[in-house]
Enzyme design. Structure first.
Site, short mmCIF file in Angstrom:
data_model
loop_
_atom_site.label_atom_id
_atom_site.label_comp_id
_atom_site.label_asym_id
_atom_site.label_seq_id
_atom_site.Cartn_x
_atom_site.Cartn_y
_atom_site.Cartn_z
N ASN A 218 0.88 -1.17 0.00
CA ASN A 218 0.00 0.00 0.00
C ASN A 218 0.91 1.22 0.00
OD1 ASN A 218 -1.84 2.01 0.43
ND2 ASN A 218 -2.43 1.36 2.50
N HIS B 287 -9.62 1.20 4.43
CA HIS B 287 -8.37 1.41 5.16
C HIS B 287 -8.63 2.36 6.33
CE1 HIS B 287 -4.34 2.63 6.23
NE2 HIS B 287 -3.93 1.50 5.66
N SER C 172 3.11 -2.26 10.24
CA SER C 172 4.55 -2.34 10.46
C SER C 172 5.15 -3.70 10.11
CB SER C 172 4.90 -1.96 11.91
OG SER C 172 4.48 -0.63 12.18
N LYS D 204 0.14 4.22 -0.34
CA LYS D 204 -0.51 5.42 0.22
C LYS D 204 -0.22 6.63 -0.68
CE LYS D 204 -0.30 3.24 4.70
NZ LYS D 204 -0.23 3.34 6.15
N GLU E 185 -7.06 4.77 7.44
CA GLU E 185 -6.84 6.20 7.15
C GLU E 185 -8.04 6.79 6.40
OE1 GLU E 185 -3.01 5.54 5.36
OE2 GLU E 185 -2.24 4.98 7.34
N GLY F 274 2.22 2.21 10.78
CA GLY F 274 3.17 3.31 10.64
C GLY F 274 3.82 3.71 11.95
N GLU G 268 -5.88 -4.80 10.21
CA GLU G 268 -4.82 -3.83 10.49
C GLU G 268 -5.13 -3.08 11.78
OE1 GLU G 268 -2.71 -2.68 6.58
OE2 GLU G 268 -4.44 -1.38 6.81
P1 PGA Z 1 2.64 0.22 7.60
O1 PGA Z 1 1.20 0.46 6.95
O2 PGA Z 1 3.15 -1.08 7.06
O3 PGA Z 1 3.46 1.39 7.17
O4 PGA Z 1 2.44 0.15 9.09
C1 PGA Z 1 0.31 -0.60 6.75
C2 PGA Z 1 -0.98 -0.09 6.14
O5 PGA Z 1 -1.47 0.95 6.58
O6 PGA Z 1 -1.54 -0.71 5.21
#
Ligand code: PGA
Length: 249
Positions: free
Chosen positions: A10, A94, A212, A12, A96, A172, A166
């Site tokens: 992803n 997601h 992560s 983003k 976000e 993140g 998630e």
């Molecule tokens: P990350 O993000 O691996 O940077 O923690 C995962 C995601 O939000 O899909």
């Protein structure tokens, strides 16, 4: 779809179109194990150049779509546009999108229907915030997300869905759920799928862990019985790191 090992990136809101294309090309040179499906989720404006350079080994996902196929929705992209372009998947729900763009379960259910009716496959995300984890009510929280967002589908529609769990506190942040925490939630998700749709549908569902994931922890997380791969943010932006994760099954 029958249960698969999936490494999904992803990106983003990262990379320029050219940087994204370079990353995609580098991944497509990788010798992807035959039992692994690799997907990259790219910003909308990257999608046409990725599709023009499409490699069978690396599927292409959008990170969002609207629930209508066309209309007066300035700035939005529709599922029929994505399907027409040759995009394979769309990531929906997601955290976000849920948090910063107020996407709730009812809206996500509409987006999901629209994506499926355009023959897009969907990576449907769920996961709890830190305060819910601290209160110990994460199972009920995730169950509600799936019941309201996904469980209106019938069993035959599940073949085009991948679930990504998630936990928001692990996205993140550098903090990963422990392999046991991931396994516990994935087993719980599979159990509610089983109750609703029966054991074949539950066993066939690919359930990804996200938060992560990196080369150093991918093997252990992917090695859990009910974890079928990962949705990877930061570590999917570096070709070498993501290749390493692809090789972690
Ligand atoms: P990350 O993000 O691996 O940077 O923690 C995962 C995601 O939000 O899909």
């Amino acid at each position: 779809m029958a249960r698969k090992n999936i490494a999904a990136g992803n990106w983003k809101m990262n990379t320029t179109v050219n940087e994204g294309l370079d990353l995609y090309k580098s991944l497509s040179e990788h010798d992807v194990p035959s039992d692994v499906t690799v997907i990259v989720g790219a910003p909308f404006i990257h999608l046409s150049s990725l599709v023009a350079n499409k490699h069978d080994n690396i599927k292409i996902a959008a990170q969002n779509c609207h629930f209508e196929n066309s209309g007066a929705y300035t700035g939005e992209i529709s599922p029929s546009m994505l399907a027409d372009l040759g995009v394979d998947y769309v990531i929906l729900g997601h955290s976000e999108r849920r948090e910063y763009f107020n996407e709730g379960n009812d809206l996500l259910a509409k987006k999901l229907n629209a994506a499926l009716s355009n023959d897009l496959s969907v990576i449907f995300c769920c996961g709890e915030p830190l305060e819910i984890r601290k209160a110990g009510t994460q199972n009920a929280y995730v169950a509600k997300q799936l019941e309201e967002g996904l469980f209106h589908l019938d069993a035959s529609q599940l073949k085009d869905i991948v679930i990504a769990y998630e936990p928001i506190w692990a996205i993140g942040t550098g903090e990963t759920a422990s392999p046991e925490q991931a396994q516990d939630m994935h087993a719980f998700i599979r159990s509610i799928l089983d109750q609703k749709y029966g054991s074949d549908a539950a066993q066939d569902m690919s359930i990804l862990y996200g938060g992560s994931v990196k080369p150093a922890n991918a093997k252990e997380i992917f090695g859990q019985e009910d974890v079928d791969g990962g949705l990877v943010g930061g570590a999917s932006l570096k070709a070498d790191m993501f290749k390493n994760i692809i090789d972690s099954f």
